[in-house]
Design a protein around this motif. Sequence first.
Motif, PDB file in Angstrom:
ATOM      1  N   GLY A   1     -33.017  41.910  27.091  1.00 38.81           N
ATOM      2  CA  GLY A   1     -32.437  41.001  28.070  1.00 38.81           C
ATOM      3  C   GLY A   1     -31.162  40.310  27.620  1.00 38.81           C
ATOM      4  N   ALA A   2     -30.638  40.673  26.446  1.00 39.26           N
ATOM      5  CA  ALA A   2     -29.432  40.018  25.937  1.00 39.26           C
ATOM      6  C   ALA A   2     -28.233  40.320  26.829  1.00 39.26           C
ATOM      7  N   ARG A   3     -27.520  39.281  27.260  1.00 37.63           N
ATOM      8  CA  ARG A   3     -26.351  39.441  28.124  1.00 37.63           C
ATOM      9  C   ARG A   3     -25.078  38.828  27.534  1.00 37.63           C
ATOM     10  N   ARG A   4     -25.256  38.016  26.464  1.00 34.38           N
ATOM     11  CA  ARG A   4     -24.085  37.405  25.853  1.00 34.38           C
ATOM     12  C   ARG A   4     -24.358  37.142  24.377  1.00 34.38           C
ATOM     13  N   PHE A   5     -23.292  37.075  23.638  1.00 34.33           N
ATOM     14  CA  PHE A   5     -23.344  36.669  22.235  1.00 34.33           C
ATOM     15  C   PHE A   5     -22.712  35.286  22.174  1.00 34.33           C
ATOM     16  N   GLU A   6     -23.376  34.363  21.499  1.00 29.93           N
ATOM     17  CA  GLU A   6     -22.928  32.968  21.466  1.00 29.93           C
ATOM     18  C   GLU A   6     -22.762  32.513  20.027  1.00 29.93           C
TER      19      GLU A   6
ATOM     20  N   ARG B   1     -14.198  26.910  -3.357  1.00 29.12           N
ATOM     21  CA  ARG B   1     -14.587  28.240  -2.895  1.00 29.12           C
ATOM     22  C   ARG B   1     -13.763  28.625  -1.663  1.00 29.12           C
ATOM     23  N   PRO B   2     -13.568  29.921  -1.412  1.00 27.75           N
ATOM     24  CA  PRO B   2     -12.842  30.332  -0.209  1.00 27.75           C
ATOM     25  C   PRO B   2     -13.683  30.038   1.032  1.00 27.75           C
ATOM     26  N   LEU B   3     -13.026  29.481   2.062  1.00 26.06           N
ATOM     27  CA  LEU B   3     -13.749  29.072   3.258  1.00 26.06           C
ATOM     28  C   LEU B   3     -13.250  29.810   4.490  1.00 26.06           C
ATOM     29  N   GLY B   4     -14.182  30.073   5.393  1.00 29.20           N
ATOM     30  CA  GLY B   4     -13.867  30.573   6.721  1.00 29.20           C
ATOM     31  C   GLY B   4     -14.019  29.423   7.691  1.00 29.20           C
ATOM     32  N   ILE B   5     -15.164  29.374   8.381  1.00 30.12           N
ATOM     33  CA  ILE B   5     -15.482  28.278   9.302  1.00 30.12           C
ATOM     34  C   ILE B   5     -16.920  27.838   9.029  1.00 30.12           C
ATOM     35  N   ALA B   6     -17.323  26.745   9.655  1.00 32.66           N
ATOM     36  CA  ALA B   6     -18.702  26.270   9.567  1.00 32.66           C
ATOM     37  C   ALA B   6     -19.437  26.705  10.830  1.00 32.66           C
ATOM     38  N   ILE B   7     -20.595  27.333  10.653  1.00 33.63           N
ATOM     39  CA  ILE B   7     -21.359  27.850  11.780  1.00 33.63           C
ATOM     40  C   ILE B   7     -22.656  27.070  11.929  1.00 33.63           C
ATOM     41  N   GLY B   8     -22.929  26.644  13.188  1.00 28.99           N
ATOM     42  CA  GLY B   8     -24.141  25.892  13.486  1.00 28.99           C
ATOM     43  C   GLY B   8     -25.214  26.720  14.151  1.00 28.99           C
ATOM     44  N   ALA B   9     -24.822  27.786  14.865  1.00 25.56           N
ATOM     45  CA  ALA B   9     -25.780  28.670  15.530  1.00 25.56           C
ATOM     46  C   ALA B   9     -25.017  29.904  15.994  1.00 25.56           C
ATOM     47  N   PHE B  10     -25.752  31.016  16.132  1.00 23.70           N
ATOM     48  CA  PHE B  10     -25.143  32.234  16.649  1.00 23.70           C
ATOM     49  C   PHE B  10     -26.247  33.214  17.048  1.00 23.70           C
ATOM     50  N   GLY B  11     -25.889  34.106  17.951  1.00 20.91           N
ATOM     51  CA  GLY B  11     -26.832  35.151  18.301  1.00 20.91           C
ATOM     52  C   GLY B  11     -26.772  35.555  19.753  1.00 20.91           C
ATOM     53  N   PHE B  12     -27.759  36.361  20.146  1.00 21.07           N
ATOM     54  CA  PHE B  12     -27.812  36.932  21.483  1.00 21.07           C
ATOM     55  C   PHE B  12     -28.615  36.030  22.422  1.00 21.07           C
ATOM     56  N   ARG B  13     -28.099  35.860  23.621  1.00 24.82           N
ATOM     57  CA  ARG B  13     -28.726  35.034  24.649  1.00 24.82           C
ATOM     58  C   ARG B  13     -28.911  35.851  25.918  1.00 24.82           C
ATOM     59  N   PRO B  14     -29.924  35.499  26.743  1.00 25.37           N
ATOM     60  CA  PRO B  14     -30.107  36.201  28.020  1.00 25.37           C
ATOM     61  C   PRO B  14     -28.996  35.871  29.009  1.00 25.37           C
TER      62      PRO B  14
END
Length: 185
Positions: free
Chosen positions: A98-103, A172-185
Amino acid sequence: VDGGLHYLLPGQQFSTRNIEDGNLDSVAQRGRIILLNWDAGSRKLTILSHSPQDCPQPYVEIDAATPFWQLTEGWYSREGAYRWIAPRATAQLGVSKGARRFELHANIGNELIQKLGTVDLHVFVNGRPLGPRRFTHPGWHIEQWAWEQRTATETARVEFVVEPGYYPQGGRPLGIAIGAFGFRP
């Protein structure tokens, strides 16, 4: 910790490792792992368990219950509700039908914007680019990409690439800070 565990589990064979030592993905593939996560601020112990047969979660929130075994490369220690990543980081996610978006919930630091001006993020799922995002101001951002599952897979390799990376003096080398991610319906 070792002594306490041996006292509570006499006769059991196990080894202990510090999650901050990194490279725990290979440990997670060999057998059951248990994470004891003490949060000094709330004075609470969270216990997580994982075996190689467990399916990865489709959505990961960074907190005391984060399934760290899904964060495979380029992730730093948790700092409250987020983890900094290196300029390149990878993770494993489950993919539901049912995944429709990546957040993605990203915390773009003020110092990053002051020093770099803009930060570009590229997200790839199983090598397929989702499309870049450009950050020009600090703060929390919620980014979404449409997701159309083209093949029947149960897991996905997610790669985050941040350009340019930030290389603070002596840090240390840094990118960004991530709080949540993944597939959503």
